[in-house]
Design an enzyme around this catalytic site. Sequence first.
Site, short mmCIF file in Angstrom:
data_model
loop_
_atom_site.label_atom_id
_atom_site.label_comp_id
_atom_site.label_asym_id
_atom_site.label_seq_id
_atom_site.Cartn_x
_atom_site.Cartn_y
_atom_site.Cartn_z
N ASN A 22 -14.42 1.14 -6.17
CA ASN A 22 -15.40 2.03 -5.55
C ASN A 22 -16.23 2.84 -6.55
OD1 ASN A 22 -14.37 1.22 -3.08
ND2 ASN A 22 -12.96 2.95 -2.95
N ASP A 38 0.84 -1.19 0.00
CA ASP A 38 0.00 0.00 0.00
C ASP A 38 0.88 1.25 0.00
OD1 ASP A 38 -2.35 1.82 0.88
OD2 ASP A 38 -3.27 -0.17 0.92
N SER A 44 -11.34 -0.60 -0.15
CA SER A 44 -9.99 -0.69 0.40
C SER A 44 -10.01 -1.11 1.86
CB SER A 44 -9.27 0.66 0.31
OG SER A 44 -8.80 0.91 -0.98
#
Length: 468
Positions: free
Chosen positions: A342, A217, A407
């Site tokens: 998303n 990440d 996420s």
Amino acid sequence: MKETPMTRPTLIRSSMGLLLSAALLTACGTSTPTAAVPQPGAGSSAEQIVTVLNPDPALSDVQLAARHGGTLVTRTPAFAVIAAADTRPLTAQNAGLGVVRERNRGALSLPAMNRVNAGSNTIGGQGVNYWGGGVAYWGNGVAYWGGSTTLWGSGVAYWGGGVNYWGGGVNYWGGGGQNGTTVANIDTWQSIGLDVAQTRLGANGVPGAGVTIAVLDTGVDVAHPMFTSSLTPQDTWYDFADGDALPMDDGTFGQDASGHGTEVAGLALIVAPGAKIMPVRVLDAQGQGNVSSVVQGILWATDHGADIINLSLGSDEPVEAVKQAIGYANDAGVVVVASAGNAGTEGLRYPAGHFAGSALNLAVGSHGLAWNKSAFSQYGALSLLAPGEELVGPAPGGRLAAWSGTSMSAPVVAGAAALALSSGSLNGADAVRRIQATATGVDALAANQPFAGKLGAGRLNLDALTRP
């Protein structure tokens, strides 16, 4: 100042780890993969990446790179990745060719997120609220934690009632403290049975113990009190975005994507407090990442003992190099969890979009407290849904933040996989099957009926997952 390692560290596993690895490989019918040492920084400036499937073993690394006009990033018997020295037309993704040319720089990113109750405190469009130092920043003037209480470093327990979750020893529901009437997101966690699962598993040790979750990440705030005693040895960390040994979640919190990786790592620990987090930075402070960095990060995590890899990132287009790297991880028995995206539309971001029917990978969408698919969550070939709305976790600088998005759903499932693996009786493929087999169907809910058949196995059920 960050320190750059001179040599690649060698992972020394415990005898138990070796036995577990052997069991995983035997169950999956695979052999231990081998990869060339990732070259940190290789490909960082290349606009394109070339993936060569089944590279000719007769060619040396130098010869292979020269043949395809670039610099070798990494190589395994199954594939090689080369940073292209020039730019040519990209390969059609359905060409099925042995050589695939793709975009490299910034090709992978955090999933875009609509603003969710964020007021003026939206980070990188991700829908995040944050607070710390006794001041609440919920965007609506509500002081969530009450008065001037500072949660970090002042002896105040996050879980409340004397349960000191973040510092010193790790306690949890059933770990000897109270069950936490002041737990942030308590309704959400209880709705998926986290309290019951942790109490049940706590009889035999800290839930998730013995399992390593690699978080690929924006990095992790490794100094945050939540991660005291919860990180892997430092020689297993790496920053492929900057090419050094300190994968710190940097940037300017509140102005860019800073904090995303810290939150993701924290959510995995909330579910599986005994797990260890391996921080591997592959995205920059703006939430952008090169294919070369993500590929190297996946191979690094695999070679350094990860049992689970969390990828709360992706691309709107298939990325062959990442697909091959995930295959490398799977060959070692590693479970890979990825966020669905998303955009609220049908069809998943990649690599989650490649996971349909996979034995070791999970594509995760988001649901809210009532188990309705979140408006922002993409749907289609999902594995399952997990909570992903306004989840509270750690933020850089000793703060807390509440983020929304798939996420956030992915590390909840990564934590669930750690709970399953920590029992000692399941391998990675077993854990993936059980997570889906024990999920609770949600298609019949009125709000979910338009998506019936497109929400995977349903919503995560940690109570059912952890029953004998």
